[in-house]
Enzyme design. Structure first.
Site, PDB file in Angstrom:
ATOM      1  N   SER A 248     -43.957 -13.733  -4.613  1.00 50.22           N
ATOM      2  CA  SER A 248     -42.750 -13.450  -3.800  1.00 50.22           C
ATOM      3  C   SER A 248     -42.707 -14.808  -2.889  1.00 50.22           C
ATOM      4  O   SER A 248     -43.356 -15.658  -2.846  1.00 50.22           O
ATOM      5  CB  SER A 248     -42.805 -12.458  -2.949  1.00 50.22           C
ATOM      6  OG  SER A 248     -43.723 -12.431  -2.046  1.00 50.22           O
ATOM      7  N   LYS A 249     -41.785 -14.590  -2.093  1.00 52.02           N
ATOM      8  CA  LYS A 249     -41.226 -15.521  -1.018  1.00 52.02           C
ATOM      9  C   LYS A 249     -42.458 -16.021  -0.328  1.00 52.02           C
ATOM     10  O   LYS A 249     -42.619 -17.257   0.541  1.00 52.02           O
ATOM     11  CB  LYS A 249     -40.176 -15.398  -0.051  1.00 52.02           C
ATOM     12  CG  LYS A 249     -38.652 -15.341  -0.664  1.00 52.02           C
ATOM     13  CD  LYS A 249     -37.685 -15.848   0.216  1.00 52.02           C
ATOM     14  CE  LYS A 249     -36.174 -15.924  -0.555  1.00 52.02           C
ATOM     15  NZ  LYS A 249     -35.271 -14.962  -0.661  1.00 52.02           N
ATOM     16  N   ARG A 250     -43.069 -14.964   0.328  1.00 52.86           N
ATOM     17  CA  ARG A 250     -44.373 -15.329   1.037  1.00 52.86           C
ATOM     18  C   ARG A 250     -45.207 -16.315   0.497  1.00 52.86           C
ATOM     19  O   ARG A 250     -46.250 -17.043   1.131  1.00 52.86           O
ATOM     20  CB  ARG A 250     -45.199 -14.040   1.554  1.00 52.86           C
ATOM     21  CG  ARG A 250     -45.903 -13.338   0.483  1.00 52.86           C
ATOM     22  CD  ARG A 250     -46.300 -12.018   0.705  1.00 52.86           C
ATOM     23  NE  ARG A 250     -46.721 -11.347  -0.225  1.00 52.86           N
ATOM     24  CZ  ARG A 250     -48.003 -11.090  -0.837  1.00 52.86           C
ATOM     25  NH1 ARG A 250     -48.945 -11.746  -0.287  1.00 52.86           N
ATOM     26  NH2 ARG A 250     -48.144 -10.621  -1.765  1.00 52.86           N
TER      27      ARG A 250
END
Ligand code: GLU
Length: 481
Positions: free
Chosen positions: A240-242
């Site tokens: 994910s974006k993290r």
């Protein structure tokens, strides 16, 4: 029946790298079996679907080389067909009207949770007489799902997956506002477009069971399902974006090549022996679902970078210049013939030093910069007044040079350093700084040969303007250090 796959993104954002892998596997599977590969934009979630996302997804797919074989279809344009199918099920007694209000459904969920039961719809309107319908409540249409037994998905990747029918409630087919749900729309659209293989992420595995039930109720052939494990980040959590960039558009902006991304995505969860670099031709020849891994793949940026570096090195210079052109234009640098010639001559030595197109642009920029070129901090520091005097003294030697070739330039430079009584580095380093704006580059003589005599002399002159400010007329001792 022609083997038909499809890629069915929901246009709620840009194309996620994991979703792009789904597109790739569908594309490859269809190519391998000489079938069709379709694209359906699942835009029935009106609140979350955007035109910008549709444009971006189509653009990224084309860039990635994964455009569909036929024009894309839009799920929202089939709404009346979805409604028709739901009404047929209703007419056959395979679906029913449910008059539960949102607050009733919420209550049902809370009660089920409190008593430790699964939060499924309890089927309260399944056998109720519609005459009991409360006034003013618009009904949803629910599927009369089988209550006993189990549903088995013969998944091409996961093997047989068995789900107790008691775990699957009567799903909504048409919402109370009359709009179809994803679960209905996907079955109708896949059937109507002749999809034979549904290859997608394993987050849809339970959906496959519900969809199978619907196919059986409609007496339509159930497509073959293949659910791929998700892609995880380096920490083992779902990518994910993290973890950093996840959009294909971001990788494009970072300077990755479509062929490198395709190769990398292919290896994420699929293997062919120990092969790492796999051409499209071989990928199409070798790809099948039996070699798709059952466990999640881990995204590894370093691996992607090294594959990209490989593809950059393998790319021919002319096509690289074409890839660099828009990146330079975005900076206001337009490539005339002379600049193209410089890039074509200079890129072979730059290629091994970079991993992305953006790095190549940065490494090659000095070849095409307008004078006076900008100097980075290291180059500025190096070009002190003594260094600038050295450059001023070098210019006449270069101006007198008969042939402007690497070897001749080198011997002239070496002779000039000797005459000035300084170490060669004390001449070469400021020259490099003045010509490239930085203190690292491929061979100085190669650069000088490519830039051409007048550009070299002009760039050196641009850096000698401070020479007059110097108190000393001889190169300082520090240059020898
Ligand atoms: N539109 C769904 C998604 O983006 C995919 C549905 C499917 O492949 O069946 O997750």
């Amino acid at each position: 029946m022609t083997l038909t796959t499809r890629f069915a993104p929901s246009p709620t954002g840009s194309l996620h790298i994991g979703v792009a892998r789904t597109a790739l596997f569908n594309w490859l599977y269809a190519r391998h079996h000489e079938g069709r590969y379709l694209l359906r934009i699942e835009d029935t979630d009106h609140a979350r679907s955007t035109d910008a996302a549709i444009t971006s997804i189509l653009d990224c797919l084309t860039w990635l080389g994964l455009a569909a074989d036929e024009p894309p279809t839009f799920q929202s344009s089939q709404e009346s067909r979805h409604v028709e199918v739901a009404m047929n099920l209703l007419a056959k007694g395979l679906a029913y009207r449910c008059y539960c209000t949102p607050s009733e459904l919420e209550e049902m969920r809370i009660e089920a949770k409190a008593s430790g039961r699964p939060t499924l719809y309890d089927g309260r309107w399944r056998d109720l007489d519609p005459a009991k319908a409360p006034p003013g409540v618009k009904p949803a249409i629910r599927f009369k799902a089988p209550r006993d037994g189990e549903t088995v998905i013969q998944d091409q990747i996961q093997g047989d997956i068995r789900i107790e029918n008691s775990q699957l409630d009567d799903m909504v087919l048409l919402r109370s506002d009359g709009t179809p749900t994803y679960m209905l729309a996907v079955v109708v659209d896949d059937h109507d477009t002749g999809v034979t293989h549904v290859i997608r992420g394993d987050d849809h595995l339970v959906n496959a069971a519900r969809q199978s039930q619907l196919y059986l109720a409609l007496e339509w052939p159930v497509p073959k399902f293949a659910h791929m494990p998700m892609i995880h980040g380096p920490d083992g959590g779902r990518l994910s974006k993290r973890h950093g960039a996840v959009g294909i558009d971001e990788y494009r902006k970072m300077g990755f090549l479509p062929a490198a991304l395709r190769n990398y995505l292919l290896r994420l969860g699929w293997s062919h022996g120990n092969d790492e670099v796999i051409s499209d031709v071989d990928a199409i020849k070798w790809f099948d679902l039996d070699a798709v891994s059952k466990s999640p793949a881990r995204f590894d940026l370093a691996k992607l970078r090294s594959l990209n570096a490989h593809y950059l090195r393998a790319a021919d210079v002319k096509s690289l210049v074409e890839l660099l052109r828009p990146l330079f234009e975005a900076e206001g640098i337009f490539l005339c013939e002379d600049l193209i010639a410089r890039l074509e001559a200079g890129i072979p030595s730059l290629k091994p030093r970079v991993s992305t197109l953006v790095e190549l642009v940065n490494a090659a920029r000095f070849y095409v910069m307008q004078r006076p070129i900008s100097l980075n901090a290291d180059a500025t520091k190096l070009l002190n007044s003594d260094a600038r005097i050295v450059l001023a003294m070098l210019i006449p030697n270069l101006a007198d040079l008969e042939v402007w070739k690497e070897e001749a330039i080198e011997s002239t430079m070496r002779a000039a350093a000797k005459t000035m009584g300084i170490k060669f580095g004390a001449l070469a380093q400021p020259t490099r700084a003045a010509l490239t704006g930085s203190i690292t580059s491929p061979s100085l003589f190669e650069i000088m040969a490519i830039l051409g005599r007048s550009e070299v002399i002009n760039r050196l002159q641009d850096c000698t303007v401070d020479a007059s400010k110097s108190t000393s007329q001889q190169p300082g001792a520090e240059l020898n250090s």
